[in-house]
Design a protein around this motif. Structure first.
Motif, PDB file in Angstrom:
ATOM      1  N   VAL A  81      89.713   2.859  60.311  1.00 60.93           N
ATOM      2  CA  VAL A  81      89.358   4.162  59.765  1.00 60.93           C
ATOM      3  C   VAL A  81      90.463   5.140  60.141  1.00 60.93           C
ATOM      4  O   VAL A  81      90.826   5.251  61.321  1.00 60.93           O
ATOM      5  CB  VAL A  81      88.003   4.644  60.301  1.00 60.93           C
ATOM      6  N   GLY A  82      90.989   5.832  59.138  1.00 61.39           N
ATOM      7  CA  GLY A  82      92.054   6.785  59.383  1.00 61.39           C
ATOM      8  C   GLY A  82      91.709   8.155  58.847  1.00 61.39           C
ATOM      9  O   GLY A  82      90.889   8.305  57.945  1.00 61.39           O
ATOM     10  N   ILE A  83      92.317   9.179  59.423  1.00 59.68           N
ATOM     11  CA  ILE A  83      92.207  10.537  58.911  1.00 59.68           C
ATOM     12  C   ILE A  83      93.612  10.984  58.531  1.00 59.68           C
ATOM     13  O   ILE A  83      94.492  11.083  59.391  1.00 59.68           O
ATOM     14  CB  ILE A  83      91.573  11.485  59.939  1.00 59.68           C
ATOM     15  N   THR A  84      93.817  11.198  57.242  1.00 60.65           N
ATOM     16  CA  THR A  84      95.155  11.491  56.732  1.00 60.65           C
ATOM     17  C   THR A  84      95.195  12.756  55.888  1.00 60.65           C
ATOM     18  O   THR A  84      96.254  13.135  55.407  1.00 60.65           O
ATOM     19  CB  THR A  84      95.656  10.326  55.852  1.00 60.65           C
ATOM     20  N   GLY A  85      94.062  13.409  55.670  1.00 61.11           N
ATOM     21  CA  GLY A  85      94.080  14.575  54.808  1.00 61.11           C
ATOM     22  C   GLY A  85      92.674  15.109  54.605  1.00 61.11           C
ATOM     23  O   GLY A  85      91.746  14.697  55.300  1.00 61.11           O
ATOM     24  N   PRO A  86      92.522  16.014  53.638  1.00 63.00           N
ATOM     25  CA  PRO A  86      93.543  16.487  52.703  1.00 63.00           C
ATOM     26  C   PRO A  86      94.576  17.416  53.331  1.00 63.00           C
ATOM     27  O   PRO A  86      95.679  17.554  52.830  1.00 63.00           O
ATOM     28  CB  PRO A  86      92.730  17.222  51.637  1.00 63.00           C
ATOM     29  N   GLY A  87      94.207  18.074  54.432  1.00 58.26           N
ATOM     30  CA  GLY A  87      95.182  18.855  55.189  1.00 58.26           C
ATOM     31  C   GLY A  87      95.752  18.006  56.308  1.00 58.26           C
ATOM     32  O   GLY A  87      95.734  16.779  56.258  1.00 58.26           O
ATOM     33  N   ASP A  88      96.273  18.671  57.327  1.00 56.00           N
ATOM     34  CA  ASP A  88      96.771  17.940  58.490  1.00 56.00           C
ATOM     35  C   ASP A  88      95.644  17.789  59.501  1.00 56.00           C
ATOM     36  O   ASP A  88      94.998  18.778  59.872  1.00 56.00           O
ATOM     37  CB  ASP A  88      97.942  18.683  59.134  1.00 56.00           C
ATOM     38  N   PRO A  89      95.375  16.573  59.975  1.00 53.14           N
ATOM     39  CA  PRO A  89      94.246  16.354  60.883  1.00 53.14           C
ATOM     40  C   PRO A  89      94.280  17.166  62.164  1.00 53.14           C
ATOM     41  O   PRO A  89      93.235  17.357  62.792  1.00 53.14           O
ATOM     42  CB  PRO A  89      94.339  14.849  61.189  1.00 53.14           C
ATOM     43  N   LEU A  90      95.451  17.635  62.568  1.00 54.57           N
ATOM     44  CA  LEU A  90      95.536  18.364  63.829  1.00 54.57           C
ATOM     45  C   LEU A  90      95.845  19.843  63.641  1.00 54.57           C
ATOM     46  O   LEU A  90      96.038  20.560  64.621  1.00 54.57           O
ATOM     47  CB  LEU A  90      96.576  17.704  64.742  1.00 54.57           C
ATOM     48  N   SER A  91      95.864  20.309  62.380  1.00 59.12           N
ATOM     49  CA  SER A  91      95.999  21.748  62.144  1.00 59.12           C
ATOM     50  C   SER A  91      94.740  22.465  62.605  1.00 59.12           C
ATOM     51  O   SER A  91      94.795  23.527  63.234  1.00 59.12           O
ATOM     52  CB  SER A  91      96.244  22.017  60.658  1.00 59.12           C
ATOM     53  N   VAL A  92      93.586  21.887  62.277  1.00 58.78           N
ATOM     54  CA  VAL A  92      92.289  22.313  62.813  1.00 58.78           C
ATOM     55  C   VAL A  92      91.691  21.056  63.435  1.00 58.78           C
ATOM     56  O   VAL A  92      91.033  20.266  62.754  1.00 58.78           O
ATOM     57  CB  VAL A  92      91.368  22.863  61.705  1.00 58.78           C
ATOM     58  N   PRO A  93      91.912  20.798  64.719  1.00 65.26           N
ATOM     59  CA  PRO A  93      91.591  19.491  65.287  1.00 65.26           C
ATOM     60  C   PRO A  93      90.107  19.185  65.417  1.00 65.26           C
ATOM     61  O   PRO A  93      89.728  18.014  65.478  1.00 65.26           O
ATOM     62  CB  PRO A  93      92.258  19.520  66.664  1.00 65.26           C
TER      63      PRO A  93
END
Length: 390
Positions: A71-83
């Motif tokens: 399972v990955g988190i790739t978007g739609p924004g950046d996953p660590l912009s709002v962590p």
């Protein structure tokens, strides 16, 4: 010494044979981007789910008989912009599916402070998007970079991004997380710089690299040429002197949302609302008037878009919203004020307003896209066609 492939051949994301046998599901829960490439396609709507919504979708995918290994988190924004949504989603998945591998893709801004926490959740590996390690080159490839909620001058922000990526690699490696570097080749911009990227990242401890060509897709604008095969091979050969490269054309990213075409269509169906006779309009909260860039809780006005008599969707009015501070009553009042709207576009929103507005029939759509193309897509456009003229 050139790195070897021995430790990566059996990896479910890095090895060719294992990639074809392991199901990967990417959960779209990152609501905000912190960079935008000059070459990005702004006509694509990229909605974000709440962590609980994403887990329910995953539950359904598993229930339908799909075997998920990663399972990955790739978007739609950046996953660590709002962590917070990313961390919450990863915890939910880890608790319910303890044997599944977890990963994410980020530009690296804001990554270093949460590296230890991500390692504690059990993140298997991280993909870092690095297209330059020289701020002067970085500056040429980005429309904007927002290290926080404020957009810095591009020359300053480019240095912040480069420094942040260096800090991210160090922090991830110290936390025991495998680091993959993704570099996109833009002829005329960074093709001659890719070996330096590989060398720099290897020196910081990065483990593996993917070097892929830029593809303009359906976007309209000024783009660098697509790399020819000879150029791409030469660039890859130089990078491979420093880091083990994934096989050509193999990249792990946002295009892998879902396991099959059916899964991707289901995700889009979940996230993309449609106008109705009773609710024909779109509400947008925006500070700039150009981008969806405002938190719903801070908004005092909404831009209302809707179809004119000739059918084209245009800005109809700016509508006052209830003042902040009245709790749930504010969202009930807001639901009434936007009763003619089928969707509300915002850069971020809390769970309570989303729940209240959803009960009233108004979908809260989290995105950071440009207003005009996003509205166009919601009305069935998104490609070349007529534009609204006042």
């Amino acid at each position: 010494m050139t790195p070897t492939a021995t430790s990566y051949e059996s990896h479910p994301c890095f090895g060719m044979a294992s990639r074809s046998r392991v199901g990967r599901l990417h959960l779209p829960v990152a609501p905000r981007a912190n960079t935008r490439s000059k070459f990005a396609d702004s006509t694509k709507i990229k909605p974000a789910m709440l962590p609980e919504e994403a887990l329910r979708w995953m539950d359904q995918v598993v229930k339908d008989g799909n075997e998920i290994g990663i399972v990955g988190i790739t978007g739609p924004g950046d996953p660590l912009s709002v962590p917070e949504p990313t961390l919450h989603t990863l915890r939910l998945v880890r608790e319910k599916y303890p044997d599944i591998s977890l990963c994410l893709t980020t530009c690296g801004l804001g990554a270093a402070p949460v590296a230890v926490e991500l390692a504690g959740i059990g993140l298997s590996h991280v993909t870092l998007l690095v297209d330059a390690v020289d701020p002067a080159i970085t500056e040429k490839m980005y429309a904007w970079i927002r290290p926080s909620t404020k957009t810095l001058p591009l020359d300053e922000a480019a240095k912040v991004l480069v420094d942040g990526q260096v800090a991210a690699v160090k922090a991830f490696k110290e936390a025991g997380i495998t680091v993959k570097i993704n570099t996109t080749v833009y002829p005329g911009y960074n093709a001659d710089h890719v070996e330096t990227i590989a060398s720099t990242m290897a020196g910081l401890g990065a483990d593996i690299m993917a070097v892929v060509p830029f593809w303009p897709g359906e976007a309209v604008g000024e783009f660098p040429a697509v790399p020819d095969m000879d150029l791409l091979e030469a660039v890859r050969d130089k990078a491979a002197r420093h880091l083990y490269l994934m096989p050509a054309w193999e990249a792990c990213g946002e295009s892998l949302v879902g396991l099959t075409g059916t899964d991707r269509r289901e995700a889009q169906a979940i996230a993309l609302p449609k106008p109705t006779k009773e609710r024909p309009n779109v509400a947008v909260v925006s500070a700039s008037g150009m981008d969806v860039d405002l938190h719903l809780g801070h908004a005092v006005k909404a831009l209302i878009y809707g179809p004119r008599e000739d059918g084209l969707a245009c800005l109809l009015e700016a509508r006052d919203l209830p003042e902040p501070g009245s709790g749930e009553a504010r969202w009930e009042e807001l639901a009434g004020l936007l009763s003619d709207c089928f969707v509300l576009l915002t850069a971020s929103a809390g769970q309570k307003p989303r729940e209240v507005l959803s009960r009233s029939g108004l979908t809260v759509f989290i995105t950071d896209g440009e207003i005009a193309p996003t509205v166009d897509v919601l009305y069935g456009g998104g490609k070349k066609g007529k534009k609204c003229k006042k």
